[in-house]
Scaffold this motif. Structure first.
Motif, mmCIF file in Angstrom:
data_model
loop_
_atom_site.group_PDB
_atom_site.id
_atom_site.type_symbol
_atom_site.label_atom_id
_atom_site.label_comp_id
_atom_site.label_asym_id
_atom_site.label_seq_id
_atom_site.Cartn_x
_atom_site.Cartn_y
_atom_site.Cartn_z
ATOM 1 N N ILE A 1 -4.831 19.479 12.278
ATOM 2 C CA ILE A 1 -5.178 18.182 11.696
ATOM 3 C C ILE A 1 -3.946 17.546 11.060
ATOM 4 C CG2 ILE A 1 -5.868 19.246 9.492
ATOM 5 C CD1 ILE A 1 -8.057 17.087 9.286
ATOM 6 N N THR A 2 -3.826 16.245 11.176
ATOM 7 C CA THR A 2 -2.756 15.481 10.528
ATOM 8 C C THR A 2 -3.231 14.045 10.399
ATOM 9 O OG1 THR A 2 -0.383 14.985 10.553
ATOM 10 C CG2 THR A 2 -1.537 14.857 12.663
ATOM 11 N N GLY A 3 -2.344 13.140 9.934
ATOM 12 C CA GLY A 3 -2.784 11.765 9.833
ATOM 13 C C GLY A 3 -1.913 10.913 8.933
ATOM 14 N N THR A 4 -2.458 9.772 8.520
ATOM 15 C CA THR A 4 -1.739 8.806 7.712
ATOM 16 C C THR A 4 -2.460 8.558 6.392
ATOM 17 O OG1 THR A 4 -2.894 6.957 8.785
ATOM 18 C CG2 THR A 4 -0.790 7.639 9.725
ATOM 19 N N SER A 5 -1.678 8.294 5.358
ATOM 20 C CA SER A 5 -2.229 8.084 4.016
ATOM 21 C C SER A 5 -1.895 6.692 3.501
ATOM 22 C CB SER A 5 -1.677 9.135 3.047
ATOM 23 O OG SER A 5 -2.021 8.820 1.716
ATOM 24 N N ASP A 6 -2.890 6.069 2.875
ATOM 25 C CA ASP A 6 -2.688 4.756 2.265
ATOM 26 C C ASP A 6 -2.658 4.873 0.747
ATOM 27 O OD1 ASP A 6 -5.341 5.437 1.963
ATOM 28 O OD2 ASP A 6 -6.127 3.444 2.387
ATOM 29 N N LYS A 7 -2.018 5.921 0.266
ATOM 30 C CA LYS A 7 -1.944 6.139 -1.181
ATOM 31 C C LYS A 7 -1.417 4.890 -1.880
ATOM 32 C CE LYS A 7 -0.071 9.213 -4.740
ATOM 33 N NZ LYS A 7 -1.382 9.325 -5.422
ATOM 34 N N LEU A 8 -2.138 4.482 -2.920
ATOM 35 C CA LEU A 8 -1.818 3.230 -3.594
ATOM 36 C C LEU A 8 -0.615 3.356 -4.526
ATOM 37 C CD1 LEU A 8 -5.390 1.979 -4.555
ATOM 38 C CD2 LEU A 8 -4.019 1.350 -2.571
ATOM 39 N N ALA A 9 0.153 2.280 -4.600
ATOM 40 C CA ALA A 9 1.257 2.187 -5.559
ATOM 41 C C ALA A 9 0.671 1.598 -6.843
ATOM 42 C CB ALA A 9 2.362 1.307 -4.999
ATOM 43 N N ILE A 10 -0.058 2.432 -7.590
ATOM 44 C CA ILE A 10 -0.818 1.959 -8.750
ATOM 45 C C ILE A 10 0.060 1.240 -9.768
ATOM 46 C CG2 ILE A 10 -2.180 2.687 -10.749
ATOM 47 C CD1 ILE A 10 -3.703 2.639 -8.130
ATOM 48 N N THR A 11 1.190 1.825 -10.103
ATOM 49 C CA THR A 11 2.079 1.209 -11.094
ATOM 50 C C THR A 11 2.507 -0.188 -10.652
ATOM 51 O OG1 THR A 11 2.902 3.348 -11.859
ATOM 52 C CG2 THR A 11 4.273 1.427 -12.306
ATOM 53 N N LYS A 12 2.875 -0.326 -9.389
ATOM 54 C CA LYS A 12 3.321 -1.627 -8.889
ATOM 55 C C LYS A 12 2.181 -2.636 -8.854
ATOM 56 C CE LYS A 12 7.180 0.210 -6.194
ATOM 57 N NZ LYS A 12 7.805 0.372 -4.865
ATOM 58 N N ILE A 13 0.989 -2.190 -8.486
ATOM 59 C CA ILE A 13 -0.157 -3.106 -8.439
ATOM 60 C C ILE A 13 -0.507 -3.604 -9.840
ATOM 61 C CG2 ILE A 13 -2.629 -3.304 -7.944
ATOM 62 C CD1 ILE A 13 -2.231 -1.300 -5.664
ATOM 63 N N LEU A 14 -0.537 -2.692 -10.806
ATOM 64 C CA LEU A 14 -0.919 -3.085 -12.156
ATOM 65 C C LEU A 14 0.197 -3.849 -12.871
ATOM 66 C CD1 LEU A 14 -3.041 0.004 -13.265
ATOM 67 C CD2 LEU A 14 -3.783 -2.156 -12.254
ATOM 68 N N ASP A 15 1.451 -3.543 -12.552
ATOM 69 C CA ASP A 15 2.556 -4.368 -13.050
ATOM 70 C C ASP A 15 2.400 -5.805 -12.539
ATOM 71 O OD1 ASP A 15 3.763 -2.348 -14.469
ATOM 72 O OD2 ASP A 15 5.300 -1.924 -12.955
ATOM 73 N N PHE A 16 2.047 -5.911 -11.280
ATOM 74 C CA PHE A 16 1.802 -7.217 -10.654
ATOM 75 C C PHE A 16 0.645 -7.935 -11.344
ATOM 76 C CE2 PHE A 16 -1.129 -9.073 -7.402
ATOM 77 C CZ PHE A 16 -0.448 -10.263 -7.164
#
Length: 340
Positions: free
Chosen positions: A151-166
């Motif tokens: 098994i393998t794949g792709t991750s859409d892990k969020l850039a939380i700090t950048k989103i909340l800074d925004f």
């Protein structure tokens, strides 16, 4: 005697032409193999997504389009069976059982719930997942570099700090932040921890608003809109599937709604910082093609986390509706993308 000799020569000529034709067929087959698998092989590719909404449909369509570019064309040398489960785990299980019964060569599982349910099938069928925020936390692997399994794949892990800074740059006076999510989605639960840690440092109070299904989203959104300066929702499938409702509630209350995906901005959220979701689908297809061609095993392909080359996405119509002025440095940014 002369007639027999002529006939013999004619027969030999026919056999020579046939031999040359046979060689030509073999050469063409070899070329087909390089383009996307041997022409003699008909591949079966199963794609399952938890439900229909813009983010997941974008990934699915990008997977299918990229596979075609790599030579795996639905209806030609492969059959692509793409299904969605109406946000029901039991339906995901039924779909996966059918993929197994059909003898599928690979399973592509879009979203964390689908990936988790597909994981046991990897003992027999390679699994490639897409849009899994936290593959390790979801129990899909122990390491991003090598899963140690089929098994393998792709991750859409969020850039939380950048989103909340925004978010704070868009509305500096945020003191209470609503977190709209489904407690049954592991990716949303893990993201909440990061949001709380960030907000604690900034002196922001987090108020949770939970919805276990789309029918509960409106009430949860209304409760948060009445209490909070802004609301954030991660890559939560339940919320993404009800963005029309959420947008209506937030716009009416003049509360900015920050989200985890570009497609959720497209559907009415005010904005986010992140990746283009079609890129997830393309890379997922690249991995699937490597496995189908025999170039690599799933266990040999590292999980790809999309956390670089991020863009800022803003819904201009939503900003105008709720009276948000976009700061010049964001408005004029090279990586700022607008949706109307």
């Amino acid at each position: 005697m002369k007639l027999r000799k002529v006939l013999a020569l004619a027969a030999a000529a026919v056999m020579a032409v046939a031999a040359l034709a046979s060689c030509g067929v073999k050469e063409d087959s070899s070329n087909d193999s390089k383009a996307g698998g041997s022409s003699e092989k008909h591949y079966k590719i199963g794609i399952v997504q938890i439900m229909e909404h813009t983010s997941l449909n974008t990934i699915r369509d990008a997977v299918i389009d990229r596979l075609a570019e790599l030579g795996y064309v639905d209806g030609k040398n492969c059959t692509i069976d793409a299904q969605q489960a109406n946000n029901e785990s039991t339906t995901v299980q039924q779909i996966l059982d059918q993929f197994k019964a059909d003898g599928d060569d690979i399973i592509i599982a879009i979203t964390t719930p689908c990936a988790q349910l597909a994981a046991p099938y990897s003992e027999e069928i390679p699994v490639v997942f897409s849009a899994v925020t936290d593959p390790i936390g979801a129990g899909l692997c122990d390491s991003l570099e090598s899963t140690g399994a089929n098994i393998t794949g792709t991750s859409d892990k969020l850039a939380i700090t950048k989103i909340l800074d925004f978010a704070l740059e868009m509305k500096p006076e945020i003191k209470t932040l609503g977190y709209l999510y489904n407690t049954g989605e592991d990716n949303s639960v893990s993201t909440l921890k990061e949001v709380k840690a960030y907000c604690e440092e900034k002196g922001i109070t987090v108020i949770e608003g939970a919805a276990s299904n789309t029918s509960e989203v409106q009430e949860a959104a209304q409760n948060l809109a009445a209490k909070c300066d802004a609301v954030f929702s991660p890559n939560d499938n339940t919320i993404a599937g009800a963005m029309g409702t959420v947008t209506e509630v937030m716009n009416k209350a003049k509360v900015p709604m920050f989200v985890g995906a570009d497609s959720m901005v497209m559907d009415g959220g005010l904005g986010t910082v992140g990746i283009e979701y079609s890129d997830l689908g393309k890379e997922t297809a690249n991995m699937a093609a490597q496995i189908l061609s025999g170039e690599k095993k799933a266990s040999e392909i590292p999980i790809k986390v999309f956390n670089e080359d991020l863009s800022t996405y803003i819904n201009k119509t939503t900003a105008d509706t709720i009276g948000i002025t976009i700061p010049d440095d964001i408005a004029n940014g090279e990586k700022t993308v607008y949706f109307n």
